[in-house]
Design a protein around this motif. Structure first.
Motif, mmCIF file in Angstrom:
data_model
loop_
_atom_site.group_PDB
_atom_site.id
_atom_site.type_symbol
_atom_site.label_atom_id
_atom_site.label_comp_id
_atom_site.label_asym_id
_atom_site.label_seq_id
_atom_site.Cartn_x
_atom_site.Cartn_y
_atom_site.Cartn_z
ATOM 1 N N HIS A 135 0.867 -1.183 0.000
ATOM 2 C CA HIS A 135 0.000 0.000 0.000
ATOM 3 C C HIS A 135 0.903 1.232 0.000
ATOM 4 C CE1 HIS A 135 -3.498 -2.531 0.895
ATOM 5 N NE2 HIS A 135 -2.776 -3.136 1.808
ATOM 6 N N LEU A 136 1.403 1.604 -1.173
ATOM 7 C CA LEU A 136 2.313 2.750 -1.265
ATOM 8 C C LEU A 136 1.634 4.038 -0.816
ATOM 9 C CD1 LEU A 136 3.903 1.972 -4.774
ATOM 10 C CD2 LEU A 136 5.040 1.734 -2.543
ATOM 11 N N ASP A 137 0.313 4.114 -0.995
ATOM 12 C CA ASP A 137 -0.416 5.338 -0.631
ATOM 13 C C ASP A 137 -0.514 5.530 0.880
ATOM 14 O OD1 ASP A 137 -1.965 2.994 -0.785
ATOM 15 O OD2 ASP A 137 -3.834 4.105 -1.035
ATOM 16 N N MET A 138 -0.123 4.532 1.656
ATOM 17 C CA MET A 138 -0.159 4.672 3.112
ATOM 18 C C MET A 138 1.253 4.803 3.684
ATOM 19 S SD MET A 138 -2.996 1.781 4.117
ATOM 20 C CE MET A 138 -4.314 1.350 2.980
ATOM 21 N N GLN A 139 2.260 4.877 2.796
ATOM 22 C CA GLN A 139 3.651 4.964 3.251
ATOM 23 C C GLN A 139 4.166 6.385 3.069
ATOM 24 O OE1 GLN A 139 5.740 1.748 1.093
ATOM 25 N NE2 GLN A 139 3.839 0.592 1.224
ATOM 26 N N SER A 140 5.235 6.732 3.810
ATOM 27 C CA SER A 140 5.785 8.077 3.657
ATOM 28 C C SER A 140 6.705 8.117 2.447
ATOM 29 C CB SER A 140 6.534 8.490 4.929
ATOM 30 O OG SER A 140 7.605 7.619 5.129
ATOM 31 N N GLY A 141 6.939 9.316 1.912
ATOM 32 C CA GLY A 141 7.798 9.472 0.729
ATOM 33 C C GLY A 141 7.006 9.294 -0.543
ATOM 34 N N THR A 142 7.669 9.532 -1.687
ATOM 35 C CA THR A 142 6.988 9.434 -2.977
ATOM 36 C C THR A 142 7.035 8.004 -3.499
ATOM 37 O OG1 THR A 142 8.974 9.820 -4.293
ATOM 38 C CG2 THR A 142 7.781 11.792 -3.538
ATOM 39 N N VAL A 143 6.198 7.740 -4.476
ATOM 40 C CA VAL A 143 6.200 6.434 -5.141
ATOM 41 C C VAL A 143 7.575 6.165 -5.747
ATOM 42 C CG1 VAL A 143 5.249 5.161 -7.111
ATOM 43 C CG2 VAL A 143 3.722 6.449 -5.589
ATOM 44 N N GLU A 144 8.136 7.195 -6.400
ATOM 45 C CA GLU A 144 9.441 7.018 -7.046
ATOM 46 C C GLU A 144 10.513 6.627 -6.031
ATOM 47 O OE1 GLU A 144 7.339 9.504 -7.590
ATOM 48 O OE2 GLU A 144 6.762 8.985 -9.665
ATOM 49 N N GLU A 145 10.509 7.290 -4.884
ATOM 50 C CA GLU A 145 11.487 6.962 -3.835
ATOM 51 C C GLU A 145 11.323 5.519 -3.367
ATOM 52 O OE1 GLU A 145 11.785 11.493 -1.966
ATOM 53 O OE2 GLU A 145 10.475 10.008 -1.022
ATOM 54 N N ALA A 146 10.082 5.116 -3.164
ATOM 55 C CA ALA A 146 9.823 3.747 -2.678
ATOM 56 C C ALA A 146 10.289 2.717 -3.715
ATOM 57 C CB ALA A 146 8.340 3.569 -2.381
ATOM 58 N N LEU A 147 10.020 2.994 -5.002
ATOM 59 C CA LEU A 147 10.392 2.040 -6.056
ATOM 60 C C LEU A 147 11.907 1.975 -6.219
ATOM 61 C CD1 LEU A 147 7.680 2.888 -8.774
ATOM 62 C CD2 LEU A 147 7.683 0.972 -7.139
ATOM 63 N N GLU A 148 12.560 3.139 -6.113
ATOM 64 C CA GLU A 148 14.016 3.174 -6.256
ATOM 65 C C GLU A 148 14.706 2.414 -5.130
ATOM 66 O OE1 GLU A 148 16.132 7.081 -6.613
ATOM 67 O OE2 GLU A 148 14.583 7.368 -8.169
ATOM 68 N N LYS A 149 14.242 2.655 -3.930
ATOM 69 C CA LYS A 149 14.820 1.992 -2.764
ATOM 70 C C LYS A 149 14.627 0.470 -2.869
ATOM 71 C CE LYS A 149 14.982 3.221 2.080
ATOM 72 N NZ LYS A 149 14.359 3.861 3.239
ATOM 73 N N ALA A 150 13.439 0.070 -3.297
ATOM 74 C CA ALA A 150 13.146 -1.357 -3.430
ATOM 75 C C ALA A 150 14.016 -1.977 -4.532
ATOM 76 C CB ALA A 150 11.662 -1.561 -3.727
ATOM 77 N N ALA A 151 14.107 -1.288 -5.663
ATOM 78 C CA ALA A 151 14.883 -1.829 -6.781
ATOM 79 C C ALA A 151 16.359 -1.972 -6.411
ATOM 80 C CB ALA A 151 14.719 -0.927 -8.012
ATOM 81 N N ALA A 152 16.836 -1.091 -5.531
ATOM 82 C CA ALA A 152 18.244 -1.141 -5.117
ATOM 83 C C ALA A 152 18.583 -2.439 -4.389
ATOM 84 C CB ALA A 152 18.570 0.060 -4.219
ATOM 85 N N VAL A 153 17.579 -3.104 -3.826
ATOM 86 C CA VAL A 153 17.843 -4.372 -3.130
ATOM 87 C C VAL A 153 17.195 -5.565 -3.849
ATOM 88 C CG1 VAL A 153 18.252 -3.335 -0.868
ATOM 89 C CG2 VAL A 153 15.912 -4.003 -1.508
ATOM 90 N N GLY A 154 16.809 -5.345 -5.121
ATOM 91 C CA GLY A 154 16.329 -6.467 -5.931
ATOM 92 C C GLY A 154 14.823 -6.659 -5.923
#
Ligand SMILES: [Zn+2]
Ligand SMILES: [Zn+2]
Length: 289
Positions: A24-43
């Motif tokens: 639920h990205l809409d309930m997390q802090s930060g932007t969607v782009e930040e969340a996706l980038e951080k996630a992609a950085a760890v696979g």
């Protein structure tokens, strides 16, 4: 920000890319782009964004349309349907206080979910199901009617059904059986025991494990994971909820999937790459992307 509220550190990257099958990205802090980038950085390169009400489902569909590796699931959450019908005078839900809208209001909301479910970036209908933890007896009829409607919508559009089952195992299985489950059905945040995992396996249902599989008191869940077929299991965060140990209680996000993948590999006694390969293939199959 106290240490308790601080985001946990980035885990070691997975060598095999996986998906967070429910977030639920809409309930997390930060932007969607930040969340996706951080996630992609760890696979963690793909996420399924799940809507819980009309507004959240529209947002999920728009976000999936804007990002290639975000897929959407749309629904009225099992606790949302009774609120639409009966009202929510206390306003503890995310949308605040609400007047009782009756069955007609539920029909209107379901019609919008039906419209969204037809969109190409929407791969799932859910989370829907039954929640006897938060919804009392007065809301059960609305909840079950909504669940049945979502099953019908998923089947008509050929989309994956995403189940929320909280303290309602037998009734969820009963309704699925009565309606006839869609070809692809995922139990999100799987919470059954090993015996139920055998039933799900026999029915061909997918079981998606969240961070609570790492909790000390969750041995029944690990027993279920141990007997579930390797080709039926998924991993998810359900973020911002259910942060895996040792970060329990701190904010969860898709980049923490590797913590749960490693715990799952430990339960199965296989290495993390083999686990990640299975999870990646299963999620793609479960959501048909
Ligand atoms: Zn849920
Ligand atoms: Zn959820």
């Amino acid at each position: 920000m106290s240490a308790k509220d601080a985001p946990p550190p980035l885990p070691e990257p997975l060598l095999v890319e996986v998906a967070d099958s429910h977030t639920h990205l809409d309930m997390q802090s930060g932007t969607v782009e930040e969340a996706l980038e951080k996630a992609a950085a760890v696979g963690v390169t793909t996420v399924v964004q799940v809507g819980c009400d009309v507004k959240g489902s529209r947002w999920a569909a728009e976000t999936a349309a804007a990002h290639a590796r975000v897929h959407a699931a749309v629904a009225l959450h099992p606790n949302e349907a009774p609120r639409i019908v009966l009202g929510d005078p206390d306003g503890w839900s995310r949308q605040g206080a609400r007047e009782a809208g009756g069955d007609a209001a539920l029909d209107d909301a379901l019609a919008e979910i039906d419209r969204l479910a037809a969109l190409p970036h929407v791969l799932g209908v859910g989370e829907t199901g039954l929640d006897f933890f938060r919804t009392g007896p007065e809301g059960m009829a609305a909840q079950e009617r909504s669940f049945r409607a979502h099953i019908e919508i998923a089947k008509r559009h050929g989309k994956t059904l995403v189940i929320h089952d909280r303290e309602a195992h037998a009734d969820v299985l009963r309704v699925l059986d009565e309606e006839g489950a869609p070809d692809r059905t995922v139990f999100h945040c799987y919470s059954g025991d090993a015996a139920m995992a055998e039933i799900c396996a026999a029915e061909g249902y997918y079981m998606s494990f969240a961070g609570n599989v790492t909790f000390k008191n969750a041995q029944p869940l690990r027993d279920a994971l141990a007997v579930a077929p390797l080709d039926r299991i998924l991993v998810e965060t359900d973020a911002p909820f259910l942060t895996p140990a040792p970060f329990r209680g701190r904010p969860n996000a898709p980049y923490l999937v590797p913590v749960t993948v490693r715990a799952m590999a430990g339960v199965r006694g296989i290495d993390e790459n083999a686990m990640a390969e299975a999870l990646a293939a299963n999620t793609a199959r479960a959501f048909a992307y």
